[in-house]
Design a protein around this motif. Sequence first.
Motif, PDB file in Angstrom:
ATOM      1  N   LEU A  20      15.167  23.108   8.328  1.00 33.27           N
ATOM      2  CA  LEU A  20      15.799  23.621   9.510  1.00 33.27           C
ATOM      3  C   LEU A  20      15.100  25.006   9.983  1.00 33.27           C
ATOM      4  CD1 LEU A  20      18.326  23.408  11.535  1.00 33.27           C
ATOM      5  CD2 LEU A  20      19.263  25.455  10.183  1.00 33.27           C
ATOM      6  N   ASP A  21      14.762  25.807   9.182  1.00 34.66           N
ATOM      7  CA  ASP A  21      14.071  27.068   9.155  1.00 34.66           C
ATOM      8  C   ASP A  21      12.694  26.780   9.781  1.00 34.66           C
ATOM      9  OD1 ASP A  21      13.843  29.726   8.679  1.00 34.66           O
ATOM     10  OD2 ASP A  21      12.026  29.319   7.718  1.00 34.66           O
ATOM     11  N   LEU A  24      13.031  25.420  13.598  1.00 33.81           N
ATOM     12  CA  LEU A  24      13.638  26.315  14.622  1.00 33.81           C
ATOM     13  C   LEU A  24      13.015  27.579  14.618  1.00 33.81           C
ATOM     14  CD1 LEU A  24      17.365  25.654  14.326  1.00 33.81           C
ATOM     15  CD2 LEU A  24      15.831  24.545  15.685  1.00 33.81           C
ATOM     16  N   ASP A 123      22.960  31.186   9.863  1.00 35.84           N
ATOM     17  CA  ASP A 123      23.491  29.730  10.063  1.00 35.84           C
ATOM     18  C   ASP A 123      24.079  29.355   8.804  1.00 35.84           C
ATOM     19  OD1 ASP A 123      22.411  29.630  12.720  1.00 35.84           O
ATOM     20  OD2 ASP A 123      20.507  29.155  11.731  1.00 35.84           O
ATOM     21  N   LEU A 125      24.934  25.953   7.052  1.00 38.42           N
ATOM     22  CA  LEU A 125      24.289  24.329   7.202  1.00 38.42           C
ATOM     23  C   LEU A 125      24.982  23.428   6.529  1.00 38.42           C
ATOM     24  CD1 LEU A 125      22.210  22.475   8.558  1.00 38.42           C
ATOM     25  CD2 LEU A 125      20.548  23.091   6.705  1.00 38.42           C
ATOM     26  N   LEU A 163      26.115  24.599  11.674  1.00 34.15           N
ATOM     27  CA  LEU A 163      25.468  23.515  11.804  1.00 34.15           C
ATOM     28  C   LEU A 163      25.743  22.287  11.188  1.00 34.15           C
ATOM     29  CD1 LEU A 163      22.169  25.266  12.597  1.00 34.15           C
ATOM     30  CD2 LEU A 163      23.725  24.623  14.365  1.00 34.15           C
ATOM     31  N   ALA A 165      23.935  18.805  10.006  1.00 30.31           N
ATOM     32  CA  ALA A 165      22.670  18.062  10.168  1.00 30.31           C
ATOM     33  C   ALA A 165      22.883  16.609   9.696  1.00 30.31           C
ATOM     34  CB  ALA A 165      21.576  18.515   9.396  1.00 30.31           C
ATOM     35  N   HIS A 187      18.940  20.345  17.626  1.00 34.75           N
ATOM     36  CA  HIS A 187      17.718  19.770  17.212  1.00 34.75           C
ATOM     37  C   HIS A 187      17.593  18.267  16.650  1.00 34.75           C
ATOM     38  CE1 HIS A 187      13.441  20.235  16.101  1.00 34.75           C
ATOM     39  NE2 HIS A 187      13.725  19.652  14.998  1.00 34.75           N
ATOM     40  N   PHE A 189      15.322  16.189  14.004  1.00 33.99           N
ATOM     41  CA  PHE A 189      14.262  16.304  13.271  1.00 33.99           C
ATOM     42  C   PHE A 189      13.477  15.266  13.320  1.00 33.99           C
ATOM     43  CE2 PHE A 189      17.220  18.730  10.361  1.00 33.99           C
ATOM     44  CZ  PHE A 189      16.602  20.021  10.301  1.00 33.99           C
ATOM     45  N   ASP A 193       8.783  17.757  11.099  1.00 38.39           N
ATOM     46  CA  ASP A 193       9.462  18.602  10.615  1.00 38.39           C
ATOM     47  C   ASP A 193       9.741  18.422   9.030  1.00 38.39           C
ATOM     48  OD1 ASP A 193      10.135  19.704  13.035  1.00 38.39           O
ATOM     49  OD2 ASP A 193      11.648  18.413  13.484  1.00 38.39           O
ATOM     50  N   THR A 209      20.073  14.632   1.880  1.00 38.60           N
ATOM     51  CA  THR A 209      18.970  15.211   2.482  1.00 38.60           C
ATOM     52  C   THR A 209      17.646  14.368   2.513  1.00 38.60           C
ATOM     53  OG1 THR A 209      19.551  17.472   1.877  1.00 38.60           O
ATOM     54  CG2 THR A 209      17.212  17.133   2.383  1.00 38.60           C
ATOM     55  N   VAL A 241      20.691  17.544  14.721  1.00 38.38           N
ATOM     56  CA  VAL A 241      21.438  18.584  14.174  1.00 38.38           C
ATOM     57  C   VAL A 241      22.280  19.124  15.252  1.00 38.38           C
ATOM     58  CG1 VAL A 241      21.355  21.099  13.261  1.00 38.38           C
ATOM     59  CG2 VAL A 241      19.378  19.285  12.770  1.00 38.38           C
TER      60      VAL A 241
END
Length: 365
Positions: A20-21, A24, A123, A125, A163, A165, A187, A189, A193, A209, A241
């Motif tokens: 994510l980092d 974004l 955030d 997550l 958030l 995801a 977002h 992905f 990403d 994940t 996300v």
Amino acid sequence: MTRLIVAAGGGGDAVAAAMLDAALYGADQHPTVILTYAWDRLLVDPVPGPREPDDFTGLEQITPMVWAVPAEARPIAPAGSTLPRLAAELPYTFALIDPRHGVEGLTRQLEELVRHFFPVSIDLLDVGGDILARGDEPTLKSPLADALTLAACCQVNASIRLLVAGPGLDGELPLDDLRGMLGPLVHTFTADDVEPVGSVLEWHPSEATGMLAATARGVRGVCEVRDAGLPVPLTDVGPTVHEVDLDEALGRNRLARAILETLSLNDVEAYSREICGYSEIDYERDKAARFKGYPPTELDPVAALSELDDFENQARSRGVTHTTFRRLTEALNFNGSQREILRELLISKRPGQYEAPLWRLPTDA
């Protein structure tokens, strides 16, 4: 100036936080701190429950109550942790959630980090969306960690964005149950990403994940996960996300509301047993006790491939197209320490079936 991402549920959420980092915020050059549990479940850590600072050597103190896990840190045997390796491979500071003092303790940890870093953004997550659970859903398996982080974040005097995801990818809440709670799309992905964490996904055991990354790479189908073989759809919603209202999430999550004033992890567990009917740490305790004293079965490549054929035939009959390596390891009756050996064997012998980081079942019987 620093960004802070709180990984709601464990090691897999920490890897997703890195994704994510990069997706974004990667261009703004602000360093990011990822606050996460050291809770890798029994596949990596034979000790039930989350690890605390006393379970490590080599931690680095950030604030009076918060410690970072650098690459040089080591879990004290018999405990295990993926965090030192994450710190070695990813350019982030991984700060350790210490759940010993319940929600009040975690709230103080967050407040110390806010005062120390003055982050430009925070955030929270969660991969999958079980942070939005009421607590009585029949498919819910691991509500404790998410409820604890949600309750703490709701009490911090700072702006925190929740958030979600990969809605539904944790197998805890069906996607249809989540749709009405998801807010704006933040977002989606893509394969690009995933690249910053691509090497991590080759060894990290997180299923949710892993499926998030696989859907970002275009994998679609039905993936079987966990020891129970839960089927999880891999759809176009998988790599998305969404923002969710933090207060609405707290209003829905009965366990998070109940534990707001808890002072210990034992108190949090007690509320989980009362509201959800169980504590997932109890499940880990029972599972660890069942396997204690049993030496690992020696991995015979010929036998493993034969057992794989049987498993794949049965899984296809259930409509399954993919599986995680955690699922394969347990379905073939190997322990967590043999997961990587099994993975290397299967990829080398049947490379066409590897759709990183998942295993694709052949379509022919």
